[in-house]
Write a protein that holds these residues in place. Structure first.
Motif, PDB file in Angstrom:
ATOM      1  N   PHE A  71       0.816  -1.220   0.000  1.00  0.00           N
ATOM      2  CA  PHE A  71       0.000   0.000   0.000  1.00  0.00           C
ATOM      3  C   PHE A  71       0.851   1.272   0.000  1.00  0.00           C
ATOM      4  O   PHE A  71       0.364   2.339  -0.355  1.00  0.00           O
ATOM      5  CB  PHE A  71      -0.946   0.005   1.209  1.00  0.00           C
ATOM      6  CG  PHE A  71      -2.194  -0.796   0.982  1.00  0.00           C
ATOM      7  CD1 PHE A  71      -3.268  -0.252   0.289  1.00  0.00           C
ATOM      8  CD2 PHE A  71      -2.305  -2.092   1.455  1.00  0.00           C
ATOM      9  CE1 PHE A  71      -4.425  -0.981   0.060  1.00  0.00           C
ATOM     10  CE2 PHE A  71      -3.459  -2.835   1.238  1.00  0.00           C
ATOM     11  CZ  PHE A  71      -4.522  -2.282   0.534  1.00  0.00           C
ATOM     12  N   GLN A  72       2.112   1.126   0.425  1.00  0.00           N
ATOM     13  CA  GLN A  72       2.962   2.322   0.402  1.00  0.00           C
ATOM     14  C   GLN A  72       3.100   2.879  -1.016  1.00  0.00           C
ATOM     15  O   GLN A  72       3.378   4.067  -1.197  1.00  0.00           O
ATOM     16  CB  GLN A  72       4.355   2.026   0.991  1.00  0.00           C
ATOM     17  CG  GLN A  72       5.145   0.945   0.302  1.00  0.00           C
ATOM     18  CD  GLN A  72       4.930  -0.414   0.930  1.00  0.00           C
ATOM     19  OE1 GLN A  72       3.830  -0.739   1.357  1.00  0.00           O
ATOM     20  NE2 GLN A  72       5.982  -1.216   0.989  1.00  0.00           N
ATOM     21  N   LEU A  75       0.198   5.241  -1.045  1.00  0.00           N
ATOM     22  CA  LEU A  75       0.104   6.183   0.077  1.00  0.00           C
ATOM     23  C   LEU A  75       1.306   7.129   0.125  1.00  0.00           C
ATOM     24  O   LEU A  75       1.278   8.129   0.835  1.00  0.00           O
ATOM     25  CB  LEU A  75       0.001   5.418   1.404  1.00  0.00           C
ATOM     26  CG  LEU A  75      -1.252   4.542   1.552  1.00  0.00           C
ATOM     27  CD1 LEU A  75      -1.234   3.784   2.878  1.00  0.00           C
ATOM     28  CD2 LEU A  75      -2.516   5.411   1.485  1.00  0.00           C
ATOM     29  N   MET A  76       2.362   6.773  -0.608  1.00  0.00           N
ATOM     30  CA  MET A  76       3.552   7.622  -0.607  1.00  0.00           C
ATOM     31  C   MET A  76       3.934   8.012  -2.025  1.00  0.00           C
ATOM     32  O   MET A  76       3.741   7.234  -2.968  1.00  0.00           O
ATOM     33  CB  MET A  76       4.721   6.893   0.059  1.00  0.00           C
ATOM     34  CG  MET A  76       4.459   6.554   1.505  1.00  0.00           C
ATOM     35  SD  MET A  76       5.926   5.919   2.330  1.00  0.00           S
ATOM     36  CE  MET A  76       6.870   7.406   2.552  1.00  0.00           C
ATOM     37  N   ASP A  78       7.237  10.140  -3.884  1.00  0.00           N
ATOM     38  CA  ASP A  78       8.535  10.812  -3.716  1.00  0.00           C
ATOM     39  C   ASP A  78       8.967  10.863  -2.256  1.00  0.00           C
ATOM     40  O   ASP A  78       9.465  11.894  -1.768  1.00  0.00           O
ATOM     41  CB  ASP A  78       8.479  12.239  -4.292  1.00  0.00           C
ATOM     42  CG  ASP A  78       8.192  12.229  -5.787  1.00  0.00           C
ATOM     43  OD1 ASP A  78       8.590  11.246  -6.450  1.00  0.00           O
ATOM     44  OD2 ASP A  78       7.564  13.184  -6.270  1.00  0.00           O
ATOM     45  N   GLY A  79       8.732   9.790  -1.536  1.00  0.00           N
ATOM     46  CA  GLY A  79       9.182   9.727  -0.150  1.00  0.00           C
ATOM     47  C   GLY A  79       8.276  10.417   0.842  1.00  0.00           C
ATOM     48  O   GLY A  79       8.553  10.432   2.038  1.00  0.00           O
ATOM     49  N   LYS A  80       7.183  11.008   0.379  1.00  0.00           N
ATOM     50  CA  LYS A  80       6.263  11.712   1.282  1.00  0.00           C
ATOM     51  C   LYS A  80       4.872  11.086   1.202  1.00  0.00           C
ATOM     52  O   LYS A  80       4.473  10.587   0.146  1.00  0.00           O
ATOM     53  CB  LYS A  80       6.179  13.191   0.913  1.00  0.00           C
ATOM     54  CG  LYS A  80       7.481  13.947   1.115  1.00  0.00           C
ATOM     55  CD  LYS A  80       7.296  15.411   0.735  1.00  0.00           C
ATOM     56  CE  LYS A  80       8.602  16.164   0.929  1.00  0.00           C
ATOM     57  NZ  LYS A  80       8.498  17.565   0.489  1.00  0.00           N
ATOM     58  N   TYR A  81       4.149  11.156   2.319  1.00  0.00           N
ATOM     59  CA  TYR A  81       2.783  10.661   2.319  1.00  0.00           C
ATOM     60  C   TYR A  81       1.901  11.595   1.493  1.00  0.00           C
ATOM     61  O   TYR A  81       2.044  12.816   1.560  1.00  0.00           O
ATOM     62  CB  TYR A  81       2.244  10.565   3.748  1.00  0.00           C
ATOM     63  CG  TYR A  81       2.725   9.321   4.484  1.00  0.00           C
ATOM     64  CD1 TYR A  81       1.885   8.220   4.617  1.00  0.00           C
ATOM     65  CD2 TYR A  81       4.006   9.238   4.999  1.00  0.00           C
ATOM     66  CE1 TYR A  81       2.318   7.071   5.264  1.00  0.00           C
ATOM     67  CE2 TYR A  81       4.451   8.092   5.655  1.00  0.00           C
ATOM     68  CZ  TYR A  81       3.604   7.016   5.781  1.00  0.00           C
ATOM     69  OH  TYR A  81       4.032   5.886   6.419  1.00  0.00           O
TER      70      TYR A  81
ATOM     71  N   ASP B  77      12.687   5.911  -1.389  1.00  0.00           N
ATOM     72  CA  ASP B  77      13.094   7.283  -1.088  1.00  0.00           C
ATOM     73  C   ASP B  77      12.420   7.844   0.173  1.00  0.00           C
ATOM     74  O   ASP B  77      12.218   9.036   0.302  1.00  0.00           O
ATOM     75  CB  ASP B  77      12.778   8.199  -2.282  1.00  0.00           C
ATOM     76  CG  ASP B  77      11.401   7.915  -2.844  1.00  0.00           C
ATOM     77  OD1 ASP B  77      10.616   7.256  -2.147  1.00  0.00           O
ATOM     78  OD2 ASP B  77      11.118   8.358  -3.968  1.00  0.00           O
ATOM     79  N   GLY B  78      12.057   6.967   1.093  1.00  0.00           N
ATOM     80  CA  GLY B  78      11.433   7.466   2.311  1.00  0.00           C
ATOM     81  C   GLY B  78      11.266   6.379   3.346  1.00  0.00           C
ATOM     82  O   GLY B  78      11.998   5.392   3.351  1.00  0.00           O
ATOM     83  N   TYR B  80       8.126   4.169   5.363  1.00  0.00           N
ATOM     84  CA  TYR B  80       6.713   3.829   5.457  1.00  0.00           C
ATOM     85  C   TYR B  80       6.453   3.238   6.839  1.00  0.00           C
ATOM     86  O   TYR B  80       7.173   2.337   7.274  1.00  0.00           O
ATOM     87  CB  TYR B  80       6.347   2.812   4.376  1.00  0.00           C
ATOM     88  CG  TYR B  80       4.895   2.395   4.366  1.00  0.00           C
ATOM     89  CD1 TYR B  80       3.891   3.314   4.067  1.00  0.00           C
ATOM     90  CD2 TYR B  80       4.530   1.088   4.653  1.00  0.00           C
ATOM     91  CE1 TYR B  80       2.555   2.933   4.047  1.00  0.00           C
ATOM     92  CE2 TYR B  80       3.191   0.700   4.631  1.00  0.00           C
ATOM     93  CZ  TYR B  80       2.211   1.634   4.327  1.00  0.00           C
ATOM     94  OH  TYR B  80       0.894   1.254   4.313  1.00  0.00           O
ATOM     95  N   SER B 319       9.610  13.912   6.724  1.00  0.00           N
ATOM     96  CA  SER B 319       9.861  14.928   5.693  1.00  0.00           C
ATOM     97  C   SER B 319      10.951  15.894   6.122  1.00  0.00           C
ATOM     98  O   SER B 319      11.640  16.481   5.281  1.00  0.00           O
ATOM     99  CB  SER B 319       8.572  15.714   5.412  1.00  0.00           C
ATOM    100  OG  SER B 319       7.563  14.835   4.996  1.00  0.00           O
TER     101      SER B 319
END
Lengths: 101, 527
Positions: A71-72, A75-76, A78-81, B77-78, B80, B319
């Motif tokens: 699901f990420q 939901l994400m 470019d690394g952001k939610y 890139d983040g 979760y 972020s």
């Protein structure tokens, strides 16, 4: 549980997601207006908070008997939610996962 | 034998004894006089998810997998985040184990019991928002049955994280009483459910957690610990002190009623998941990492001004950190730990960073010149098992047992304007009932041993993979000789347990109960 194994259709998945969403929000004091559909937005239309998204994902995982759905990916970004998400986006994601027609 | 677990989240004898001394908790005093009691050693990380899950499984977190409220997974890139829930627990819980053996179980307000296991009995989980509590309860008609119970209100029973966070940071004086009163109302609502189910659908194992103890102590601990209560409290402080007493008086009333309702031929265990103590400073770990070149913020990041340990929205923290230029970071205050950003480091580089951090953290000094970090736990040493990697690379025990702050701070170590409450590894454990020694105080026992007490009390075999040993000293030797704990030699597979068949097990239980009653009769406990 259904819509797996490559035999599902996008329409079928939409019906199932709407069913899960309807059950999830059954007790909520929210006016859904025209009803739930592919264009319904979780945050702006249904007043979802982040914890509601968590419960929605859990409900879908329970419905499909799958905990490995990434699901990420929806939901994400470019690394952001993401700020909001359409029901149709969830359907497209599941259709892709299930190889739906 | 009918068994009740009366859970008090974060309870400590420091506060309970203070309340007893002031006549606030006469039922607890009587219970303690009639029980075997000891300090309870919590899990290596003394927090709710890990500790209650260990109590509910007899396994350490490296084996059951529930390390923290959240767990993070690095993405391309983040980061979760996944919220841990019942499905996170990789081993069988006692709720399921007991149910599978033909006994009824009631589980109320425990973290990590949603989505609820389909046990014989009732499950209403804790830490679930009002909007999701009905769906998260079992059986599906439980809510309908409880609608008319006095005080039943889903908006009170459910957890609003925005409100709960208020107790973990500076709060205006005029908000304290209202915040404490919310928890008084919430506990009353949970007790109403407990009382109703004990009367109408009694279970063999009934377990409830009153978590307001933890929440109120986080905010108002300094008004309940005799060493920190102000000698001349201000008017608003006097009101807070009284409301804290009202809270504990209510809990004491519940205990008295449960003891009465359970009757003489039941065993009741009181347990906390950890204890509490006072914290006097805030350690901004990400600030430490940034100052030492291990973490890079994205631009200017505001410094905390509310003595907070968390961010309003976790994604905001993610972020704020440039993960591609970061070697180590702290993501949640509850895990009190530091993760090495292994996705962007070679294994050798990661090990080097970890060793450097250990050395530098042990040298970290507060404004008073004292060393701030009391202990650093490496995950492979303290959480061995298949889920070691769910723990941070390093877990810190601070000198005042405080939770780390993940925010940016004006300094790494900042004294609090006023002391607050924080988790301490020593909680409480008491047991009362047939065969248990009265008025005895023992050396500390481990939380991981509590489920063994529960299963033995229920007349069930203890699974062979349960860690720790049965606390035999709780019982009179003569009684225990007649009813020894039975521990399986080999691990009991969940599938085998489920396949055992409820009907046969139920018949066996009746036989077992008859045998136990016979033993009790022989020892003079039953006429």
């Amino acid at each position: 549980m259904s819509a797996q194994g490559g035999t599902a259709t996008r329409e079928g998945i939409l019906a199932e997601v709407v069913k899960v969403l309807t059950e999830l929000t059954e007790d909520w004091d929210v006016d859904f207006g025209a009803g739930l559909g592919a264009d319904t937005r979780l945050v702006s239309d249904l007043s979802f908070e982040s914890i509601d998204v968590v419960h929605f994902v859990t409900a879908l995982e329970e419905h499909y008997g799958r905990r490995d759905l990434p699901f990420q990916d929806i939901l994400m970004e470019d690394g952001k939610y993401v700020e909001d998400i359409r029901v149709g986006d969830v359907v497209d994601f599941l259709a892709k996962q299930f190889g739906a027609a | 034998m009918k068994t009740i677990l009366f859970g008090l989240d974060g309870a400590t004898y420091t506060v309970l004894d203070h309340m007893v001394a002031h006549g606030v908790m006469p039922n607890f005093k009587k219970f303690r006089d009639e029980s075997t009691s000891c300090r309870l050693r919590s899990t290596p990380l003394p927090i709710t998810p890990q500790a209650w899950t260990t109590l509910a499984t007899g396994r350490s977190a490296g084996n059951h997998g529930m390390h923290d409220f959240l767990r993070y997974e690095p993405t391309q890139d983040g980061v979760y985040f996944r919220v841990n829930d019942y499905r996170t627990i990789a081993v069988e819980t006692i709720w399921q184990y007991v149910s599978d053996r033909g006994k009824r179980v009631t589980v109320l307000n425990f973290f990590g019991t949603a989505p609820p296991p389909k046990i014989s009995g009732h499950v209403m989980p804790g830490f679930v928002p009002p909007k999701h509590l009905r769906r998260s309860s079992h059986p599906s008609d439980l809510f309908a049955k409880l609608q008319h119970v006095d005080g039943f209100d889903v908006n009170v029973l459910g957890l609003d994280t925005n409100i709960e966070k208020m107790g973990l940071q500076k709060l205006d004086p005029d908000q304290w009483v209202e915040w404490i009163d919310l928890h008084i109302r919430r506990e009353k609502a949970w007790y109403g459910i407990l009382d109703h189910l004990m009367r109408t659908e009694p279970s063999d194992l009934t377990a409830i957690v009153f978590d307001g103890v933890d929440k109120i102590q986080h905010l108002a601990y300094r008004y309940m610990d005799p060493s920190t209560i102000p000698e001349k409290p201000l008017d608003w402080e006097k009101r807070v002190i009284e409301r804290c007493k009202t809270y504990f008086k209510q809990v004491d009333d519940f205990l008295g009623a449960v003891v009465k309702s359970a009757g003489k031929w039941a065993r009741i265990f009181i347990a906390s998941d950890h204890g509490f103590t006072v914290t006097t400073e805030i350690v901004y770990v990400n600030k430490f990492l940034a100052d030492n070149g291990y973490l890079t913020w994205r631009g200017e990041v505001a410094e905390d001004a509310k003595e907070a340990v968390f961010v309003d929205k976790l994604p905001n923290l993610v972020s704020a950190i440039d993960l591609k230029k970061t070697k180590a970071f702290a993501m949640t205050p509850s895990c009190n730990g530091i993760y090495i950003n292994r996705q962007h480091l070679t294994p050798e580089e990661a090990d080097k960073v970890r060793d450097e951090l250990i050395e530098k953290l042990y040298k970290l000094k507060g404004p008073d010149g004292g060393l701030v970090v009391a202990e650093i736990k490496k995950r492979e040493d303290w959480w061995p098992g298949p889920f070691t990697e769910r723990a941070p690379d390093l877990t810190l025990t601070l000198r005042d047992h405080g939770l780390i702050s993940i925010l940016n701070g004006k300094s790494v170590v900042v004294p609090r304007e006023e002391p607050a409450g924080t988790h301490h590894p020593h909680g409480v454990l008491l047991g009362r009932g047939p065969g248990i020694v009265e008025g005895q105080e023992l050396e500390a026992r481990d939380i991981i041993e509590v489920p063994q007490l529960l299963l033995h009390s229920l007349g069930l075999e203890i699974p062979g993979d349960y860690e720790g040993t049965f606390p035999t000293a709780f019982y009179e030797a003569e009684y225990l000789a007649s009813d020894p704990p039975r521990k399986a030699e080999a691990p009991v597979a969940a599938a085998a347990a489920s396949a055992a068949g409820a009907t046969d097990e139920a018949n066996l239980d009746e036989d077992e109960e008859a045998a136990i009653m016979e033993r009790l009769r022989g020892l003079g406990y039953v006429e």
